[in-house]
Design a protein around this motif. Structure first.
Motif, PDB file in Angstrom:
ATOM      1  N   ASP A 195      26.957  52.472  67.444  1.00 47.33           N
ATOM      2  CA  ASP A 195      26.896  53.636  66.927  1.00 47.33           C
ATOM      3  C   ASP A 195      28.304  54.125  66.348  1.00 47.33           C
ATOM      4  O   ASP A 195      28.190  54.756  65.096  1.00 47.33           O
ATOM      5  N   PRO A 196      29.498  53.837  66.752  1.00 41.83           N
ATOM      6  CA  PRO A 196      30.635  54.418  65.919  1.00 41.83           C
ATOM      7  C   PRO A 196      30.676  54.153  64.642  1.00 41.83           C
ATOM      8  O   PRO A 196      31.161  55.052  63.727  1.00 41.83           O
ATOM      9  N   LEU A 213      28.346  53.273  62.611  1.00 38.93           N
ATOM     10  CA  LEU A 213      27.269  53.939  61.884  1.00 38.93           C
ATOM     11  C   LEU A 213      27.260  55.308  61.625  1.00 38.93           C
ATOM     12  O   LEU A 213      26.799  55.823  60.694  1.00 38.93           O
ATOM     13  N   LEU A 214      28.153  55.896  62.560  1.00 40.68           N
ATOM     14  CA  LEU A 214      28.191  57.477  62.420  1.00 40.68           C
ATOM     15  C   LEU A 214      29.325  57.854  61.624  1.00 40.68           C
ATOM     16  O   LEU A 214      29.287  58.903  61.127  1.00 40.68           O
TER      17      LEU A 214
END
Lengths: 288, 162, 773
Positions: C21-22, C24-25
């Motif tokens: 996630d980090p 992609l965010l």
């Protein structure tokens, strides 16, 4: 899906823009928010030699009151209209119509003049402009003129504007006491173009409807007045009355709505009565 | 067709270049600025993957030409969180609630939601769904995204109170 | 549970937040379109505007004259024909990357233009002058088998792709004859598509001197793609490297390589610069695969007590012009897995598949899901016909625990499945009885509320010795004590960097943070099957766990030698090896790895330096998961619009590695099912033109239309090493049927029967009007 090449100017004065359009002839095209134009260019369904961007012309921006009219600069963003205090007070249905347009990201860029001049048959602003008896001020190097909204929309994506003309402002008579307005539409998903929609303005006296504008959109090439319904309302037919229902049905039967991937023609025909009834009821409630 | 000079501030840094007028803002950001976090999903303004802030407002960068953003302040996903300060509350909420799977649409959602919560600090569930409806996600079924926006809204509201 | 064999089960079973996630965010993902190589060129295709035509001539002169155009290839450039994916008994035509003499669908690739930018390439595409001699296309697959129908592939002399049938069965006929009721309907599925948010894309770079081809791609199975590329391009397999870092969805569409994909790679090998092709959305909806266009005529024999006696299927499929998957796959799955979670004594089938002048049929999440849609919608029709509640009909026919192992007519065996249990849990979670009361009250007011149930048993993680069922994991305990696990998966959003690390951390006894999963790159990973067929948890999880156990055993052996203790007396917890019960006597993993890599003289005799273990495992033939969905809706009588009110899923995917990820897969799948049932559709006109090739016309579900999806779990471990079952496709499989049934239930008081989708407002309002006319 990349647009074909074009030249681009972004004049800061209306005169300069008009000159550019006049010089460019049929090959030049004004662009305001571009939310409808750019997709057409991406699909290469539309190709222009030159785009004349109206976005940097200050005099096309903003909302002001001028006597009995609200004057909205043609390049005023839809999002600005949605939260404008003058619009909320004097032409609330225009703000409501804005809420039905696309999504916030679109409204942040799209303009009122652009939407009206694009004349998408399923768009909210053209029908709203007609329902409100708006006037569109247009200009070219040949001069200025004002076109009643009712005379602007010829057919789908076709207006009575000349290629060198641009919309300068939309003039809307301010809401009068006893007036009620509403807009309602049906779409497959929130923000999609209407399968059928209706804008209604009623004038009342002592609580009774004395005049009505009932404009359907998404069901023909241009905004369509439902004349029988207007007459029935003016004659005192109430919501849900046999007279009004018969009048709406007669209006609906006179339509030949388009057919596309979203809905059949028969479907659009079927829901017009419901859509109009809903908007009429809301407009009458709004007038009280 | 003549190329034109364009200069804009992207995430606080000035980016200048000579571009064809037809270059879309998203292609300018991705190729000329090498900011590839902004994605294209449809190039016709429907899916929302390319959403960026232009002068603070969320817009479709596929429906603008770079020349139209001349002089503008642009914020892309690269300008939101992720640096020394870590994830923003919105980004953290997406992580906490599994608001992303493949992550392709995610930058558009984050940009949209950051602006939405800035303008609508205490949204109703209905407002949240409406605000998200201009962005398409094909993986999550929206459950984690809606939960994430709710969490971020509640957290930001709590921070505002304290 | 897997964790019992290693350290404490700390991560498996927990909703660990995602490692992916980090990046992609914050815009740090690396999708194929983010790859920029020096000197890279861009490709665009000239595609056929006609459904069927002969190419009379192609003139590329004007296009080649456009500044910035580097090359244009056409069918005359002799890109070799595509090899078949695997052996097939079907009538299969030659497939060339670019059309040679004939175009066979709108979107058929005719020429590929290579230029300095995609903008220029598209400029040039407009100038490629192709003269077509139009022919009459065959568009309707139901008519494709008729005498005199235009033939899509002249070389085959027929539009027939393949047909299969169960042998004649007098007992089946007798069962129909002996049933109290026989119902028969033809249930149609419409054409729609996977529509990943990221379209297909490649960046291919041919190093002529080194004889190496590097392909960055939006794919699903790097090694499978590599093998196919090598075969197609005539290269040794090791000369091709396939890399897929982040991939923006695939759902089956990116699992197989199509003709245009191969045209890009052939073109890349004929120019001396890297080549990028990113499919645009119009191409994706026109020329990437379409799915689900088929129909089944189903006959059901049932008795008054609701017990099913016999079912017969007649299945007809539209293959399009160049089907992307072996013809036998989808109809074969339907025939073999019907009638799913219910006991049906007698069953027969026939299926037939035809070529048409339309876009290819290709896999999309649960490619055989008409199996469930037809059965479940028919069960509701049957229930209404015999006057029994649909939940009760399912209850009476469900396979129970006591019935298992339960053998289907096809020989497929269901074991460790829980259809009766998920049915009860779902009905309970949906407050089914209460909804029926609300529904009755609403109906009295003229409102149309509906509730629909759908159950299914889903084959996942196919194995049985085929490459798709074999996976490997290499675990390397690095000199620093950190753990790298190399896998042949190809995630396009599956969270495997997180879930596989959970398994490895537990099995080894190290911190989750200390494990990294490397996948999506043929240069680093052992040969694997990628992400398709709901296989990554079952097969990937199994091999990751096995390799971790091997590595752990070696660590303990070495530690025992160094600590002068019996390995069996040692445990590895949180990266520290200690004597069980005496934590004071311990060694950090880093101390042990230092010896393994840097102190070979201290190793026990015969032990290899380093700690790196590979396991390759062949999964059992199939692992079954199952679920029951319940959808609740209201249909607006005035507009035909459907508002979904609530949605419940009870599912059994065995042991969950990460419940958050499982629920994400289910929710995402359900919404794809809802989208298919209500919105998504690519109709064709009579001339063979697709009518929804952009996102204004192809309607995807958005947040405003989707209700909260509530999920319950039944956990019946499978007999695979981790006890997992696949969870990737089920959401979609049940989503279509439950939504259709909810709407059909809402309209039931009107006496109408729904046999076609999508349930567009036009279709529903027509049914409502027809009923009240």
């Amino acid at each position: 899906m990349k647009p074909a090449a074009f030249d681009y100017v972004a004049p800061t004065s209306l005169d300069a823009a008009l000159t550019a359009l006049a010089d460019g002839g049929y090959d030049a095209k004004p662009i305001a928010g571009g939310q409808s134009l750019v997709p057409l260019m991406a699909f290469r369904l539309a190709v222009f030699g030159q785009l004349v961007d109206l976005g940097r012309i200050e005099e096309l921006q903003g909302v002001a009151r001028d006597g009995d009219e609200l004057v909205i600069g043609a390049a005023t963003r839809q999002a600005a209209i949605a939260k404008d205090a003058l619009v909320a007070e004097h032409a609330p249905v225009l703000a409501q119509a804005t809420g039905w347009i696309g999504h916030q990201q679109i409204r942040n860029r799209g303009t009122i003049g652009g939407s009206i001049c694009h004349a998408d048959p399923a768009a909210e602003y053209p029908a709203t402009a007609v329902a409100l008896d708006a006037t569109i001020d247009v200009a070219s190097t040949r001069g200025r003129r004002s076109i009643p909204a009712a005379e602007l929309f010829e057919a789908a994506y076709t207006t009575t504007l000349e290629p060198d003309e641009v919309a300068v402002a939309v003039r809307i008579p301010v809401r009068r006491p006893g007036e009620g307005t509403a807009i309602f539409e049906v779409a497959r998903r929130p923000g999609d173009f209407a399968l059928a929609g209706c804008v209604v303005r009623v004038a009342t006296s002592g609580g009774a409807v004395i005049d009505a504008r009932v404009l359907a959109f998404g069901v023909g090439g241009a905004p369509i007045r439902l004349a029988a319904a207007e007459a029935a309302l003016a004659a005192g037919a109430g919501v849900g009355s046999q007279e009004l229902t018969a009048a709406l049905q007669a209006d609906a039967d006179g339509l030949t709505p388009p057919e596309d991937a979203q809905a059949t023609s028969a479907y659009r025909h079927s829901i017009v009565v419901h859509v109009a009834n809903t908007a009429i009821a809301e407009a009458i409630a709004d007038s009280q | 067709m003549s190329r034109q000079q364009v200069e804009m501030t992207v995430n606080g840094r000035v980016h200048a270049g000579e571009v064809e007028p037809r270059l879309t803002l998203v292609d300018f950001l991705r190729e000329d600025c090498a900011l590839t976090g902004t994605h294209t999903g449809c190039e016709q303004g429907v899916c929302g993957a390319c959403t960026v802030l232009v002068d603070g407002e969320p817009m479709r960068s596929c429906l603008m030409f770079a020349v139209q953003a001349d002089g503008a302040q642009v914020t892309t996903i690269e300008g939101i969180g992720g640096g020394r300060e870590g994830l923003t509350p919105v980004q953290q909420a997406f992580m906490d609630n599994h608001g992303l799977q493949c992550g392709y649409c995610t930058p558009g959602f984050i940009v949209t939601v950051e602006a939405f919560l800035r303008d609508t600090p205490s949204p109703s569930d209905e407002q949240i769904r409406e605000a998200l409806s201009g962005n398409v996600c094909r993986c999550t079924g929206y459950q984690g995204i809606i939960a994430a926006v709710r969490q971020a809204a509640d957290q930001l509201a709590a921070e505002a109170r304290s | 549970m897997s964790a019992q064999t290693g350290g404490a089960a700390r991560f498996v079973g927990a909703s660990v937040k995602r490692r992916e996630d980090p990046r992609l965010l914050t815009g740090g993902g690396q999708f194929v379109d983010d790859v920029q190589l020096p000197g890279m060129l861009h490709a665009a295709f000239v595609r056929s505007p006609l459904a069927s035509a002969r190419i009379a001539s192609i003139d590329t002169q004007a296009a080649l004259a456009v500044p910035g155009v580097v090359a244009i290839f056409t069918g005359a450039d002799d890109f070799p024909r595509l090899p078949p994916w695997w052996p097939s008994e079907a009538n299969v035509p030659a497939q060339h990357p670019l059309a040679i003499e004939d175009v066979r669908f709108v979107g058929d690739p005719v020429a590929i233009v290579i230029a300095e930018s995609r903008y220029i390439a598209e400029d040039a595409c407009e100038l490629v002058d192709v003269a077509y001699e139009a022919r009459t296309p065959i568009v309707d697959y139901r008519a494709a088998g008729e005498e005199g129908a235009p033939v899509v592939h002249a070389e085959l002399g027929t539009n027939l792709v393949a047909e299969m049938a169960s042998p004649p069965d007098p007992a089946l006929e007798a069962a129909f004859a002996g049933s109290d009721h026989v119902f028969k309907e033809t249930i149609k599925s419409h054409r729609y598509a996977a529509v990943p948010m990221e379209t297909r894309g490649f960046v291919a770079s041919w190093n002529k001197a080194g004889g190496e081809l590097t392909v960055h791609m939006a794919g699903q199975a790097p090694h499978v793609a590599r093998a196919y590329f090598a075969l197609s391009l005539g290269l040794p397999e090791h000369a091709v490297r396939v890399i897929q870092r982040d991939v923006g969805g695939g759902f089956g569409q990116k699992a197989f390589q199509a003709r245009d994909d191969m045209a890009v790679l052939h073109a890349a090998m004929r120019i001396d610069r890297p080549l990028k092709w990113i499919e645009d959305r119009q191409e994706n909806l026109t020329a990437a695969t379409h799915s689900r266009h088929e129909q089944i005529t189903i006959e059901v024999g049932v008795n008054n007590d609701g017990l099913l006696q016999a079912i017969r299927l007649d299945h007809v499929l539209d293959a399009g012009a160049y089907p992307a998957m072996p013809a036998e796959a989808d109809p074969g799955l339907v025939a073999a897995w019907f009638p799913g979670p219910y006991k049906v004594p007698h069953f027969g089938f026939r299926n037939v598949q035809y070529y048409t002048n339309t876009t290819a049929r290709g896999p999309y999440r649960g490619p055989w899901l008409i199996e469930t849609t037809v059965r479940e919608t028919m069960l509701d029709i049957v229930a209404r016909g015999i006057g029994m509640d649909p939940a009760e009909v399912r209850r009476r026919n469900s396979i129970q625990a006591a019935d298992q192992p339960y053998q289907l007519h096809s020989g497929i065996v269901f074991d460790r499945v829980s259809p009766a249990e998920t049915l009860e849990q779902a009905v309970e979670m949906a407050h089914y009885a209460q909804f029926r009361e609300e529904q009755a009250a609403a109906r009295a007011e003229g409102r149309l509320l509906g509730i629909g149930i759908a159950s299914y048993i889903e084959p996942t993680a196919f194995g049985g010795g085929r490459s798709m069922g074999i996976e490997a994991a290499t675990i390397r305990i690095e000199p620093s004590g950190k753990v790298t696990c190399l896998m042949g998966l190809g995630s396009y959003g599956h969270s495997v960097e997180t879930t596989m690390a959970q398994v490895v951390a537990d099995e080894l006894g190290v911190a989750f943070e200390d494990v990294t999963i490397v996948q999506g790159d043929t240069a680093s990973a052992p040969v694997g099957g990628g992400n398709l067929g709901s296989r990554s948890a079952v097969i990937g999880g199994a091999v990751a766990g096995m390799s971790a156990r091997k590595a752990r055993a070696k660590i303990l052996d070495l530690a025992g030698h160094l600590m002068e203790a019996a390995p069996d007396d040692l445990e590895l917890v949180d990266g520290v090896v200690s004597v069980k019960g005496s934590p004071a006597s311990s060694m950090a993993l880093t101390e042990i790895t230092q010896v393994a890599y840097n102190g070979a003289d201290r190793l026990p005799e015969g032990m290899e330096p380093g700690i790196e273990e590979t396991t390759r495992w062949s999964a059992p033939f199939v692992t079954h998961s199952n679920a029951t969905h319940v959808c609740m809706c209201e249909v607006d009588r005035n507009t035909g619009l459907v508002k979904l009110l609530d949605y419940v899923v009870s599912e059994d995917c065995g042991v969950m590695i990460n419940p958050m990820v499982v629920e994400g897969q289910i929710s995402g799948g359900v919404v794809q099912g809802i989208g298919g049932a209500l919105l998504e559709h690519i109709p064709y006109d009579a001339d063979g033109n697709p009518l929804a090739v952009n996102f204004k016309d192809y309607l995807l579900p958005v947040a405003d239309l989707i209700p909260e999806i509530r999920i319950g779990h039944i956990v019946t471990p499978s007999d695979t090493p981790g006890g997992h079952k696949g969870a990737g496709e089920g959401g979609t499989i049940g989503g279509v049927a439950a939504t259709v049934n909810a709407v059909a239930d809402a309209l039931a008081p009107l006496g109408v029967t729904i046999t076609e989708q999508p349930l567009s407002p036009s279709r529903l309002l027509a049914l409502i009007e027809q009923a009240s006319a």
